[in-house]
Scaffold this motif. Structure first.
Motif, PDB file in Angstrom:
ATOM      1  N   GLY A  33      -0.797   4.620  -3.885  1.00 29.98           N
ATOM      2  CA  GLY A  33      -0.636   5.574  -2.788  1.00 29.98           C
ATOM      3  C   GLY A  33       0.809   5.818  -2.411  1.00 29.98           C
ATOM      4  O   GLY A  33       1.082   6.277  -1.321  1.00 29.98           O
ATOM      5  N   SER A  34       1.731   5.540  -3.270  1.00 29.55           N
ATOM      6  CA  SER A  34       3.136   5.767  -2.917  1.00 29.55           C
ATOM      7  C   SER A  34       3.633   7.079  -3.509  1.00 29.55           C
ATOM      8  O   SER A  34       3.023   7.640  -4.406  1.00 29.55           O
ATOM      9  N   LEU A  35       4.737   7.520  -2.969  1.00 29.78           N
ATOM     10  CA  LEU A  35       5.293   8.831  -3.317  1.00 29.78           C
ATOM     11  C   LEU A  35       6.685   8.595  -3.887  1.00 29.78           C
ATOM     12  O   LEU A  35       7.491   7.877  -3.288  1.00 29.78           O
ATOM     13  N   GLN A  36       6.971   9.228  -5.001  1.00 37.73           N
ATOM     14  CA  GLN A  36       8.289   9.014  -5.591  1.00 37.73           C
ATOM     15  C   GLN A  36       9.330   9.908  -4.909  1.00 37.73           C
ATOM     16  O   GLN A  36       9.041  11.049  -4.582  1.00 37.73           O
ATOM     17  N   ALA A  37      10.519   9.357  -4.671  1.00 37.95           N
ATOM     18  CA  ALA A  37      11.560  10.150  -4.010  1.00 37.95           C
ATOM     19  C   ALA A  37      12.937   9.689  -4.454  1.00 37.95           C
ATOM     20  O   ALA A  37      13.087   8.588  -4.984  1.00 37.95           O
TER      21      ALA A  37
END
Lengths: 288, 356, 290
Positions: free
Chosen positions: B285-289
């Protein structure tokens, strides 16, 4: 259970009372009498009215009244601007006294101004004596009317300009100077446009006051029909000859001119207050 | 004394100032009306005071109809935004005014007036200014005199319009703590209007968040902050990152299990900057940034990151930031600790980025 | 005035400053100072005794008395109207407000002679009410009532025009505060409003008084110039002047000129007070540290 009802009393008291008092006073003292003038004039046919309002003597009196008023208002516009500028920007001894003295034409009864100016400018008066040695005759000529009207209109331009000059931010002139403008360029391009509406308002106020002026003019004018007879004086002389109808016709003309000038002054002031508001709205639309 | 407001409405010409306002203020509470300018909060306060009349609805004081009562008879203490001190009266006379204008048989004798005004000036800690005039006082002093004047008539309700609005930051902070203490001593029902969320959260027992003439949420400061009822409340109270489902599928799906929201194709997720955790490797559930900027601001470190074209703001403690050793251009993964999803309204919110 | 060091960006070069100053002061000297001086010089041209005699003449005394009487009759109504109009206009919103403000300015725009004529047309022998008034033996025109009525018309805007902007600037917060503290309408007016507007009110009264005492054109039309009866001081000046009694005319004129000077002085003092009060108002709205 929402309650629907008429508006309750306003929080601050006395609205109906004060507005009522003001309207009654205004109606009794101003509106009814002025409509009386219209009523009286309505007994005339338009042709009769036109005949009386545009007789040779009447036309000459309009020409003199308007011409002298216009000239006097122009003199006041020029010198009023200088006086207002000097009174706001420069400091010199006696400035407060002189500033207070500017209102003298408002405070001095017109009859007093009239006999004084007539005495000063007559051929053996303090000023008239020297003027005549240059071949200029002031008293008992149309020029005398201009002098009297200049006196009467003097405070209008000064007093409308003073607060506006006080409000000019010095930064604006400094900015203009720092951008390389000369003092003249700064005045013409930056300062004067800001003063112009007030100058025009003051000019119109002085002009409008001059049109109706009577007391200060009659002593110095000489009052020769067709040459130096102003319209208010013509009204009086018609009354003295019991020509009430003729006087009424002239009065209606003067009243219409007064209304027009009042409207002009209001429009000018509205314009001065709003002219820069139309385009200051942020133009960045798009985002809600 | 309790205040009840029943389906109140008010228009100014075509402008709807208040729409169907329902609000119960129990006796003794300190309530903040919070919202942006033009949201109707001051109008509501003035209607409670009787300075303005409502078009529809009712105001009840202690359960009794007060809608038609004149301002004079409401026994309400009103503190004006610009204090409205009587400028030609001394401080003493300002405070004494309400007592002096009472009908003769209700009016206290001169010595009693004197005693009560002195007591009030002591209460606001300005008894040494009794002979001064309002123009000789500082803003904070004026504010306290205005309060003493309102309290002199022993009002059942105290209403304050932007009480700290015209003061600078330092005086503001002192004065709002002082107001809180004063309220705790006097225990008089009080309502104050503010546009400053920090002020509302710090001082009030309950916060009423308003927008466009409606009440968005009523709750304790903690409730409205941690459990905002609407996107507006979320954005108005503190910084927030907004995510759209079509852009940030992974995150907007976090609460997709909630049935009613699952049907909405366009959802928005709200996450506060301090509720985002930064990881060096992907977790579920993580978002790459990508790290764009790192600023140390006092005790916090603010990190700006880019996810595609969107900017995301994260706040970390100094310790955590030191442990992460973030550098510009670095790839990281973001995981929310707390997230709230709303169905996307039709374009009433600004897209992307952080709110206030 | 001397420029030391570099000239500031917003000032004119020295020569121009002197030119402007000379033009302004010269203009004011010729148009204001010289006439003012001339009034008193002419009045005293035949010496003190002649001056005293001219003023102690019964006709002169009756003219002074009439002028004072007219002012006394006119001012209370104007004060009442001024306060009422300013209260309604400054503190409330209603339709036709700007029209009302324009109507208040009307007497400034109308020629005094026309004003006099208007009342002659109403109350005069051939006027609308003329026959009725004659039948009931009520004398208005060429008598005191008409003089008072035209003077009221001429002077009624002064108080209202001073009060409207002043009361608008003061807003209604203080009045609302007074009401919320339980004050009645009258208590609010007497304790809060009136003290706040007293200088503006005085200013308007001073201006109205000066005009009331000095009005010439309108009064001249309706007074009938009956010596010792309907001759106000300005009319008295005219009559003496037309009879080539320069000393008498200027002696009477000097009384009016003195009145003008007192008016200017009082006006300056009141202006100074108003300026101070507005500064108080300005500072009471700006935030400061304690």
């Amino acid at each position: 259970m929402p309650s629907t009802r008429s508006h309750p009393a306003r929080v601050l008291p006395g609205f109906s009372l004060s507005l009522g008092c003001a309207l009654v006073y205004l109606s009794l003292l101003v509106l009814l009498p002025l409509s009386g003038l219209g009523f009286k004039a309505s007994h005339l046919s338009f042709y009769e009215f036109w005949e009386m309002a545009t007789g040779e003597r009447a036309l000459a009196s309009y020409r003199i009244t308007f011409g002298a008023s216009l000239l006097a208002a122009l003199i006041n516009a020029v010198f009023g601007l200088i006086v207002a500028w000097v009174l706001v920007r420069y400091s010199f001894p006696g400035k407060r006294l002189i500033d207070a003295l500017v209102d003298l034409p408002f405070a001095l009864p017109t009859a007093v101004a009239g006999i004084t100016l007539a005495t000063l400018y007559s051929s053996n008066g303090w000023i008239g004596r020297y003027a005549e040695s240059f071949g200029v005759k002031v008293a008992f000529t149309p020029l005398g009317i201009v002098v009297a009207l200049t006196f009467i209109g003097l405070p209008f331009v000064v007093r409308t300009l003073q607060p506006v000059i006080e409000d000019i931010e010095p930064e604006v002139e400094e900015a203009a100077a720092s951008l390389g403008a000369s003092r003249l360029q700064t005045f013409v391009r930056v300062v004067f446009p800001g003063l112009f509406p007030a100058l025009l308002t003051g000019f119109t106020l002085a002009f409008s006051r001059s049109i109706g002026e009577y007391g200060s003019v009659i002593f110095i004018a000489g009052n020769m029909p067709l040459i130096s007879e102003i319209t208010p004086l013509l009204i009086i002389s018609k009354l003295e000859q019991y020509d009430v109808v003729g006087a009424t016709a002239l009065a209606v003309v003067m009243l219409l001119i007064s209304f027009a000038l009042l409207l002009a002054v209001n429009t000018l002031q509205w314009w001065a207050a709003n002219r820069h508001h139309g385009n200051t709205r942020p133009s960045t639309g798009g985002k809600p | 004394m309790s205040i009840e407001i029943r389906s109140l409405g008010k228009r100014f010409g075509n402008f709807v100032a208040l729409q169907d306002i329902n609000l119960d203020i129990p006796g003794g509470e300190l309530v903040a009306l919070l919202g942006p300018s033009g949201c109707g909060k001051t109008t509501l306060l003035r209607i409670i005071a009787g300075m303005e009349s409502a078009d529809t609805g009712q105001v009840l004081f202690a359960g009794e109809e007060a809608t038609h009562l004149h301002a004079r008879e409401r026994n309400v203490g009103f503190v004006f935004q610009h204090y409205a001190l009587f400028r030609h009266m001394s401080v003493f006379e300002n405070v004494a005014f309400g007592l002096r204008v009472k009908a003769r048989k209700l009016r206290p004798v001169e010595s009693e007036i004197r005693r009560r005004v002195d007591a009030l000036l002591k209460l606001v800690q300005l008894d040494w200014l009794a002979d001064r005039y309002p123009s000789q006082l500082s803003g904070g002093q004026r504010q306290r005199i205005a309060l003493a004047r309102a309290l002199a008539v022993e009002p059942k309700v105290l209403l304050l319009d932007e009480p700290f609005g015209a003061l600078d930051t330092k005086v503001r902070k002192e004065l709002r703590r002082w107001l809180r203490r004063l309220h705790d001593e006097m225990h008089i029902s009080s309502v104050f209007v503010t546009h400053d969320q920090e002020e509302a959260l710090e001082v009030a027992d309950r916060v009423v968040v308003m927008n466009h003439g409606r009440i968005e949420q009523i709750g304790s400061p903690d409730e409205v902050y941690s459990n905002p009822a609407s996107p507006f409340v979320y954005q108005f109270l503190g910084n927030v990152n907004v995510f759209h489902s079509r852009l940030h599928g992974a995150w907007a799906d976090v609460e997709r299990s909630v049935p009613e929201r699952a049907t909405s194709s366009e959802a928005m997720a709200f996450v506060r900057p301090h509720d985002i955790e930064i990881e060096h490797r992907p977790v579920s559930g993580s978002l790459q940034a990508t790290v764009q900027e790192v600023h140390a601001i006092g005790p916090l470190v603010r990190v700006e990151l880019a996810h595609g074209s969107e900017l995301i703001e994260v706040e970390l403690t100094r310790d955590r930031a030191a442990a992460l050793t973030l550098a510009k251009g670095q790839q990281v993964w973001l995981k929310p600790r707390q997230i709230k999803v709303f169905a996307a309204p039709s374009g009433s919110l600004e897209e992307g980025g952080s709110g206030i | 005035m001397t420029t030391t060091g570099i000239r500031r960006a917003n000032s004119e070069p020295g020569w121009l400053r002197y030119l402007l100053l000379t033009l302004a002061l010269g203009f004011l000297f010729f148009f204001l100072a010289l006439p003012l001086l001339a009034v008193f010089v002419e009045a005293l041209a035949a010496g003190w005794p002649a001056y005293r005699d001219a003023l102690s003449d019964p006709e002169a005394r009756s003219a002074i008395g009439l002028t004072l009487l007219v002012a006394l009759c006119v001012l209370p109504g104007n004060i009442l109207f001024g306060i009422a109009a300013a209260w309604a206009i400054a503190k409330f919103d209603f339709r036709g407000k700007s029209l009302l403000i324009t109507l208040i300015d009307l007497p400034f725009a109308v020629s005094p002679v026309v004003v006099g004529l208007v009342f002659l047309l109403i109350f005069g022998a051939q006027g609308i009410f003329g026959p009725w008034l004659a039948a009931h033996e009520i004398k208005i025109v060429f008598a005191l009532p008409a003089i008072i009525i035209v003077t009221m018309f001429i002077t009624f805007p002064f108080v209202a025009r001073e009060l409207i902007p002043l009361m608008q600037a003061q807003g209604k917060d203080e009045e609302e505060a007074a009401i919320s503290l339980g004050a009645s309408g009258w208590q609010m007016f007497r304790r809060v409003t009136l003290p706040n507007i007293k200088w503006g009110l005085l200013y308007g009264v001073i201006l109205a008084n000066a005009r009331a005492m000095g009005e010439f054109g309108a009064v001249s039309v309706v007074s009938g110039h009956i010596r010792g009866e309907t001759n106000t001081l300005p009319l008295h000046v005219e009559i003496l002047y037309n009879e080539y009694n320069a000393v008498g005319a200027f002696a009477a004129a000097s009384v009016l000129a003195l009145l003008a000077l007192v008016t200017l002085a009082a006006k300056s003092i009141v202006e100074w007070r108003i300026r101070r009060e507005t500064q108080m108002l300005a500072t009471s709205l700006t935030p400061e540290r304690p």
